[in-house]
Design a protein around this motif. Structure first.
Motif, mmCIF file in Angstrom:
data_model
loop_
_atom_site.group_PDB
_atom_site.id
_atom_site.type_symbol
_atom_site.label_atom_id
_atom_site.label_comp_id
_atom_site.label_asym_id
_atom_site.label_seq_id
_atom_site.Cartn_x
_atom_site.Cartn_y
_atom_site.Cartn_z
ATOM 1 N N VAL A 123 -32.876 66.985 58.559
ATOM 2 C CA VAL A 123 -31.513 66.285 59.059
ATOM 3 C C VAL A 123 -30.148 67.174 59.525
ATOM 4 N N VAL A 124 -29.047 67.023 59.850
ATOM 5 C CA VAL A 124 -28.423 67.763 59.538
ATOM 6 C C VAL A 124 -26.860 66.780 58.573
ATOM 7 N N ILE A 125 -26.564 67.425 57.278
ATOM 8 C CA ILE A 125 -26.639 66.392 56.885
ATOM 9 C C ILE A 125 -24.677 66.622 56.132
ATOM 10 N N ARG A 126 -23.426 65.997 56.827
ATOM 11 C CA ARG A 126 -22.243 66.523 56.021
ATOM 12 C C ARG A 126 -21.820 65.823 55.486
ATOM 13 N N ARG A 127 -21.290 66.404 53.863
ATOM 14 C CA ARG A 127 -19.957 65.663 53.522
ATOM 15 C C ARG A 127 -18.802 66.089 53.245
ATOM 16 N N ARG A 128 -18.028 65.539 52.906
ATOM 17 C CA ARG A 128 -16.711 65.208 52.280
ATOM 18 C C ARG A 128 -15.720 64.276 51.450
ATOM 19 N N VAL A 129 -15.411 64.794 50.882
ATOM 20 C CA VAL A 129 -14.108 63.756 50.691
ATOM 21 C C VAL A 129 -12.976 63.446 50.879
ATOM 22 N N PHE A 130 -12.949 62.306 51.194
ATOM 23 C CA PHE A 130 -10.966 61.425 50.930
ATOM 24 C C PHE A 130 -10.773 61.072 50.229
ATOM 25 N N CYS A 131 -8.834 61.865 50.422
ATOM 26 C CA CYS A 131 -7.569 61.550 49.137
ATOM 27 C C CYS A 131 -6.981 60.506 49.568
ATOM 28 N N GLU A 136 -5.286 61.578 45.547
ATOM 29 C CA GLU A 136 -6.092 61.141 44.793
ATOM 30 C C GLU A 136 -7.334 60.852 45.242
ATOM 31 N N ARG A 137 -8.429 61.504 44.522
ATOM 32 C CA ARG A 137 -9.849 61.556 45.339
ATOM 33 C C ARG A 137 -10.229 59.669 45.865
ATOM 34 N N GLN A 138 -10.258 59.370 46.743
ATOM 35 C CA GLN A 138 -10.707 57.685 46.950
ATOM 36 C C GLN A 138 -11.936 57.250 47.170
ATOM 37 N N VAL A 139 -13.011 58.848 48.535
ATOM 38 C CA VAL A 139 -14.144 58.097 48.936
ATOM 39 C C VAL A 139 -14.985 59.678 49.246
ATOM 40 N N TYR A 140 -16.357 59.333 48.887
ATOM 41 C CA TYR A 140 -16.906 59.983 48.864
ATOM 42 C C TYR A 140 -17.877 59.599 50.267
ATOM 43 N N ALA A 141 -17.586 60.444 51.308
ATOM 44 C CA ALA A 141 -18.508 60.534 52.830
ATOM 45 C C ALA A 141 -19.709 61.304 52.859
ATOM 46 N N THR A 142 -21.059 60.626 52.916
ATOM 47 C CA THR A 142 -22.139 61.472 53.537
ATOM 48 C C THR A 142 -22.844 60.638 54.816
ATOM 49 N N SER A 143 -22.871 62.052 55.839
ATOM 50 C CA SER A 143 -22.705 61.662 57.027
ATOM 51 C C SER A 143 -24.724 62.495 56.947
ATOM 52 N N TRP A 144 -25.361 61.544 57.666
ATOM 53 C CA TRP A 144 -27.306 62.134 57.516
ATOM 54 C C TRP A 144 -27.151 62.082 59.300
ATOM 55 N N ILE A 145 -27.876 63.116 59.971
ATOM 56 C CA ILE A 145 -27.374 62.933 61.751
ATOM 57 C C ILE A 145 -29.039 63.533 62.184
ATOM 58 N N HIS A 146 -29.373 62.722 62.457
ATOM 59 C CA HIS A 146 -30.967 62.771 63.292
ATOM 60 C C HIS A 146 -30.938 64.505 63.998
ATOM 61 N N LEU A 147 -31.714 65.258 63.353
ATOM 62 C CA LEU A 147 -32.148 66.561 65.008
ATOM 63 C C LEU A 147 -31.801 65.914 66.233
ATOM 64 N N ARG A 148 -32.261 65.170 66.541
ATOM 65 C CA ARG A 148 -31.751 64.244 68.336
ATOM 66 C C ARG A 148 -30.733 64.758 68.652
ATOM 67 N N PRO A 224 -32.220 55.145 65.671
ATOM 68 C CA PRO A 224 -31.514 55.831 64.682
ATOM 69 C C PRO A 224 -31.146 56.421 65.459
ATOM 70 N N ILE A 225 -29.245 56.831 65.088
ATOM 71 C CA ILE A 225 -29.195 58.615 65.275
ATOM 72 C C ILE A 225 -28.503 59.209 63.909
ATOM 73 N N GLU A 226 -27.215 58.731 63.040
ATOM 74 C CA GLU A 226 -26.637 58.699 62.585
ATOM 75 C C GLU A 226 -25.742 57.542 61.114
ATOM 76 N N PHE A 227 -26.614 58.057 59.938
ATOM 77 C CA PHE A 227 -26.553 57.485 58.649
ATOM 78 C C PHE A 227 -25.047 57.634 58.037
ATOM 79 N N PHE A 228 -24.822 57.225 58.051
ATOM 80 C CA PHE A 228 -23.068 56.995 57.057
ATOM 81 C C PHE A 228 -23.278 56.325 55.429
#
Length: 242
Positions: A123-131, A136-148, A224-228
């Motif tokens: 899958v495509v995995i996208r990660r980032r941290v929202f401040c 202040e680091r508040q949210v660690y976010a990951t998205s798994w995106i289907h290759l479709r 399903p196409i993306e999971f947050f």
């Protein structure tokens, strides 16, 4: 027009999270809010007080202002809605760091189940941290995106902090298919070493750190196409929308 205090709170909450009311801005008086929204002063007062309780606003002397330092953050689904409404995916003063994107195999049973894929599929995995506004680091976010989705919108592999336009919009333009979200699910669990590192939390190995975790599944007509997954630092609440 809002008829309940919850609707009054939701109206101003949306203005704050969308950035139309920024930290430090004066909030309307109870009378002004009641007149603007066509409701009673009692209803307007309760709605504005709800924002005080949530930490979005604060009363200083005789004035109510948007809080300068908010220990709340929007959910992934709310961020997507904000991006659709305003073209922005950041609340006032918010930023993001540590962006990454990669094609990689997934073995996590939850992710595989949600995306309806076999363990080991890529899958495509996208990660980032929202401040927050103070960094202040508040949210660690990951998205798994289907290759479709990647086959249609290869731009999802970029490491840019945001995709313009949002890839869901590009996907619709190229396929004619809408992408819809499921309700956000909230859970609590023990933070993993990866969570702690991303959020900048220095905790001894012998200490368990509880974190709030949000999951949102997105799907098109095919499936399903993306999971947050959003992992919140301890003490960081979330904005409740209506």
């Amino acid at each position: 027009m809002p008829t309940t205090y919850a609707e009054v709170a939701a109206h101003y909450r949306r203005l704050i999270t969308d950035g139309e009311l920024a930290p430090g801005d004066l909030m309307p008086t109870v009378r002004a809010a009641a007149d603007a929204l066509g409701t009673t002063t009692k209803t307007a007062s309760r709605g504005l007080q709800a924002l005080d309780t949530e930490g979005l606003t604060e009363v200083v002397g005789s004035h109510r202002t948007v809080a300068a330092r908010q220990h709340v953050a929007v959910t992934g689904a709310q961020r997507a809605e904000m991006l659709t409404r305003t073209g922005r995916n950041y609340s006032p003063g918010e930023s993001s760091v540590d962006h990454s994107a990669e094609r990689a195999p997934v073995t996590d049973p939850l992710v595989c189940h949600q995306l309806d894929i076999e363990p080991g599929e890529e899958v495509v995995i996208r990660r980032r941290v929202f401040c927050g506004a103070d960094g202040e680091r508040q949210v660690y976010a990951t998205s798994w995106i289907h290759l479709r989705a990647y086959d249609v919108v290869p731009e999802v592999l970029t490491t840019k902090s945001r995709l313009t336009p949002w890839w869901h919009i590009t996907y619709k333009e190229r396929t004619g298919q809408e992408i819809h979200s499921s309700p956000t699910r909230l859970d609590a669990r023990q933070a993993t070493p990866e969570d702690l590192a991303a959020l900048g939390i220095d905790a001894p190995r012998s200490v368990s750190v509880a974190v709030l975790v949000e999951h949102t599944l997105w799907h098109d007509e095919t499936g399903p196409i993306e999971f947050f997954e959003d992992v919140r630092a301890p003490g960081v609440g979330y904005v409740v929308s209506k």
